[in-house]
Design a protein around this motif. Structure first.
Motif, PDB file in Angstrom:
ATOM      1  N   GLY A 140      27.681 -38.713  19.793  1.00 14.17           N
ATOM      2  CA  GLY A 140      28.019 -37.372  20.277  1.00 14.17           C
ATOM      3  C   GLY A 140      27.121 -36.884  21.403  1.00 14.17           C
ATOM      4  N   HIS A 141      25.917 -37.395  21.470  1.00 16.42           N
ATOM      5  CA  HIS A 141      24.982 -37.038  22.545  1.00 16.42           C
ATOM      6  C   HIS A 141      24.757 -38.208  23.497  1.00 16.42           C
ATOM      7  CE1 HIS A 141      24.026 -33.284  20.600  1.00 16.42           C
ATOM      8  NE2 HIS A 141      23.790 -33.933  19.481  1.00 16.42           N
ATOM      9  N   GLN A 142      24.940 -39.401  22.967  1.00 11.96           N
ATOM     10  CA  GLN A 142      24.642 -40.603  23.745  1.00 11.96           C
ATOM     11  C   GLN A 142      25.665 -41.684  23.398  1.00 11.96           C
ATOM     12  OE1 GLN A 142      20.438 -41.677  24.414  1.00 11.96           O
ATOM     13  NE2 GLN A 142      20.919 -43.378  23.061  1.00 11.96           N
ATOM     14  N   ARG A 143      26.111 -42.369  24.415  1.00 12.02           N
ATOM     15  CA  ARG A 143      27.025 -43.503  24.246  1.00 12.02           C
ATOM     16  C   ARG A 143      26.328 -44.717  24.829  1.00 12.02           C
ATOM     17  NH1 ARG A 143      33.030 -42.839  26.460  1.00 12.02           N
ATOM     18  NH2 ARG A 143      33.162 -41.652  24.534  1.00 12.02           N
ATOM     19  N   THR A 150      20.940 -55.544  22.861  1.00 15.11           N
ATOM     20  CA  THR A 150      20.386 -54.995  24.102  1.00 15.11           C
ATOM     21  C   THR A 150      21.386 -54.030  24.726  1.00 15.11           C
ATOM     22  OG1 THR A 150      19.112 -57.004  24.502  1.00 15.11           O
ATOM     23  CG2 THR A 150      19.476 -55.553  26.387  1.00 15.11           C
ATOM     24  N   VAL A 151      20.939 -52.804  24.993  1.00 14.62           N
ATOM     25  CA  VAL A 151      21.794 -51.801  25.637  1.00 14.62           C
ATOM     26  C   VAL A 151      21.812 -52.082  27.138  1.00 14.62           C
ATOM     27  CG1 VAL A 151      22.088 -49.345  26.151  1.00 14.62           C
ATOM     28  CG2 VAL A 151      21.356 -50.076  23.865  1.00 14.62           C
ATOM     29  N   TRP A 152      23.004 -52.262  27.687  1.00 15.94           N
ATOM     30  CA  TRP A 152      23.163 -52.549  29.113  1.00 15.94           C
ATOM     31  C   TRP A 152      23.734 -51.380  29.889  1.00 15.94           C
ATOM     32  CZ3 TRP A 152      20.506 -56.339  30.986  1.00 15.94           C
ATOM     33  CH2 TRP A 152      20.173 -57.414  30.166  1.00 15.94           C
ATOM     34  N   LEU A 153      24.407 -50.483  29.200  1.00 17.70           N
ATOM     35  CA  LEU A 153      24.992 -49.313  29.839  1.00 17.70           C
ATOM     36  C   LEU A 153      24.836 -48.149  28.859  1.00 17.70           C
ATOM     37  CD1 LEU A 153      26.606 -48.388  32.379  1.00 17.70           C
ATOM     38  CD2 LEU A 153      28.692 -48.913  31.109  1.00 17.70           C
ATOM     39  N   GLN A 154      24.277 -47.042  29.350  1.00 11.79           N
ATOM     40  CA  GLN A 154      24.025 -45.908  28.473  1.00 11.79           C
ATOM     41  C   GLN A 154      24.442 -44.616  29.154  1.00 11.79           C
ATOM     42  OE1 GLN A 154      20.065 -45.756  26.964  1.00 11.79           O
ATOM     43  NE2 GLN A 154      20.406 -43.882  25.823  1.00 11.79           N
ATOM     44  N   LEU A 155      25.083 -43.759  28.398  1.00 16.12           N
ATOM     45  CA  LEU A 155      25.522 -42.450  28.879  1.00 16.12           C
ATOM     46  C   LEU A 155      24.871 -41.383  28.016  1.00 16.12           C
ATOM     47  CD1 LEU A 155      27.624 -40.830  30.697  1.00 16.12           C
ATOM     48  CD2 LEU A 155      28.989 -40.764  28.603  1.00 16.12           C
ATOM     49  N   GLN A 156      24.236 -40.418  28.667  1.00 17.26           N
ATOM     50  CA  GLN A 156      23.668 -39.276  27.948  1.00 17.26           C
ATOM     51  C   GLN A 156      24.433 -38.027  28.357  1.00 17.26           C
ATOM     52  OE1 GLN A 156      19.484 -38.977  28.654  1.00 17.26           O
ATOM     53  NE2 GLN A 156      19.044 -40.936  27.694  1.00 17.26           N
ATOM     54  N   ARG A 157      24.809 -37.229  27.366  1.00 21.80           N
ATOM     55  CA  ARG A 157      25.438 -35.943  27.613  1.00 21.80           C
ATOM     56  C   ARG A 157      24.328 -34.897  27.584  1.00 21.80           C
ATOM     57  NH1 ARG A 157      28.502 -38.791  23.799  1.00 21.80           N
ATOM     58  NH2 ARG A 157      30.465 -39.537  24.652  1.00 21.80           N
ATOM     59  N   LEU A 158      24.016 -34.341  28.728  1.00 23.46           N
ATOM     60  CA  LEU A 158      22.888 -33.430  28.848  1.00 23.46           C
ATOM     61  C   LEU A 158      23.283 -32.004  28.458  1.00 23.46           C
ATOM     62  CD1 LEU A 158      21.462 -34.865  32.176  1.00 23.46           C
ATOM     63  CD2 LEU A 158      20.845 -35.480  29.830  1.00 23.46           C
TER      64      LEU A 158
END
Length: 185
Positions: A140-143, A150-158
């Motif tokens: 819900g805050h981070q994808r 290993t995380v290669w792509l990360q999305l943060q909802r600010l």
């Protein structure tokens, strides 16, 4: 005539800056899987005006984008200094692209579409198209998109409503600030 000269100089300057930035891009550590999600997998239509802040190493660029997406197609236009760099259209089968001659070849329509869909499409739609070995997680805050832990792509909802995309495979970050244009005249 002076305005034409200023625009030409601005376009040449932007081309030189983007080329310098893109020319230094190392090979990705891992190849991210393509998403190519159907437009119909987006639950509601989008009409967004976006400001994009791109950072690669010490290089930073601000771009403007217009995004429209519905069940039939996704359309995106990206501009810099008043000049359209790329227009994309995705109908779920074919990705068409119109590029400015000054846009570096390292700026790929496929990657732009994948970043857009990773940021805005439902997690379940992303999970459904991932190849074996890849996982998507979303609290819900981070994808995140990972392989072998290993995380290669990360999305943060600010908190301010913007999105921060960190592409660790290709070494860049993208901050997306959107204004919903639906219903505005």
């Amino acid at each position: 005539m002076p305005q034409l000269i200023v625009r030409s100089i601005a376009a040449l300057l932007l081309c030189a800056l983007l080329s310098a930035c893109a020319g230094r891009m190392p090979r990705p550590q891992v190849e991210l899987p393509p998403l190519r999600l159907a437009p119909s997998s987006l639950p509601t239509p989008l009409a967004l005006q976006q400001q994009l802040h791109f950072r690669f190493g010490r290089h930073e660029r601000d771009l403007d984008a217009l995004l429209e997406a519905d069940a039939q197609q996704v359309q995106l236009a990206v501009q810099a200094m008043g000049q359209t760099g790329v227009r994309l259209r995705w109908d779920g089968r074919q990705l068409t692209e119109q590029r400015a001659s000054w846009l570096p070849p390292q700026v790929r329509a496929e990657r732009v579409l994948d970043d857009l869909q990773f940021a805005l499409w439902p997690t379940a739609a992303i999970a459904a198209v991932l190849p074996a070995g890849w996982q998507v997680g979303d609290d819900g805050h981070q994808r995140s998109l990972s392989r072998d832990g290993t995380v290669w792509l990360q999305l943060q909802r600010l908190q301010d409503g913007s999105l921060q995309l960190d592409n660790r495979a290709e070494g860049y970050t993208l901050r997306i600030e959107s204004i919903d244009m639906a219903g505005q005249d």
